[in-house]
Design an enzyme around this catalytic site. Sequence first.
Site, PDB file in Angstrom:
ATOM      1  CG  ASN A  83      -2.307   0.681   0.996  1.00  0.00           C
ATOM      2  OD1 ASN A  83      -2.328   1.757   0.280  1.00  0.00           O
ATOM      3  ND2 ASN A  83      -3.278   0.006   1.313  1.00  0.00           N
ATOM      4  CG  HIS A 113      23.008   5.570  10.698  1.00  0.00           C
ATOM      5  ND1 HIS A 113      23.522   5.996   9.519  1.00  0.00           N
ATOM      6  CD2 HIS A 113      21.515   5.835  10.435  1.00  0.00           C
ATOM      7  CE1 HIS A 113      22.562   6.231   8.589  1.00  0.00           C
ATOM      8  NE2 HIS A 113      21.434   6.215   9.297  1.00  0.00           N
ATOM      9  N   GLY A 140      -0.769  -1.673   8.532  1.00  0.00           N
ATOM     10  CA  GLY A 140      -0.187  -0.329   8.663  1.00  0.00           C
ATOM     11  C   GLY A 140       0.646   0.162   9.677  1.00  0.00           C
ATOM     12  CB  ALA A 158      -2.024  -1.430  12.882  1.00  0.00           C
ATOM     13  CE  LYS A 178       7.499  -7.946  24.845  1.00  0.00           C
ATOM     14  NZ  LYS A 178       7.641  -7.360  25.839  1.00  0.00           N
ATOM     15  NE  ARG A 181      -5.705 -14.997  17.661  1.00  0.00           N
ATOM     16  CZ  ARG A 181      -6.013 -15.331  16.395  1.00  0.00           C
ATOM     17  NH1 ARG A 181      -5.673 -17.110  16.452  1.00  0.00           N
ATOM     18  NH2 ARG A 181      -6.706 -14.864  15.880  1.00  0.00           N
TER      19      ARG A 181
END
Length: 191
Positions: A83, A113, A140, A158, A178, A181
């Site tokens: 997207n 860096h 997103g 998201a 994390k 499930r």
Amino acid sequence: MSAKEKMLNGEYYISWDEELTAERDKAKDILFEFNNMKPSLREERDKVIRGLFGKVGKNCWVESPFNCDYGYNITVGDNFYTNTNCCILDCAKVTIGDNVWIGPNVGIYTPEHAFDSEERTKGYEHALPVEIGDNTWICGGVSITGGVKIGKNVVIGAGSVVVKDIPDNVLVAGNPAKIIREITEKEKIFD
């Protein structure tokens, strides 16, 4: 060894190197044209992406705007979709499997860096590859850092920040991401 060879080997290099700067400029010029093409020009857009990326499978669609550093370090499998506002900093390989969907405002960042301020000011960085397995949905606003391997059949919620490897068949979310499930059963949406 050239800065480009060091970059591709994951070693520290100076990012302002003349060859690398020219290659980034070339990619940015191509992307400037791509990002200003009409969405209805599907064949022309596809041709640009296939010329920019290292490898592209069947049914690839990249929404504008899209940005990357070089393009040649990006490979995508079949049925790839990203997207708007996707940014892939491909100083190292970014390997994306089949049937991967990427939501809006996603960043995949391979360069890192130098932590030492003097070295960082001189332009030192190194880059670590990213791998994304088949059938993965990246929602997103997700950020993915270099050195991460994402398994198959994964959903990344998201706004997540992915800094560690993710195994197959899981839903992950958060900052840092994390496991929420396992994805063990097919969810029936339609009868």
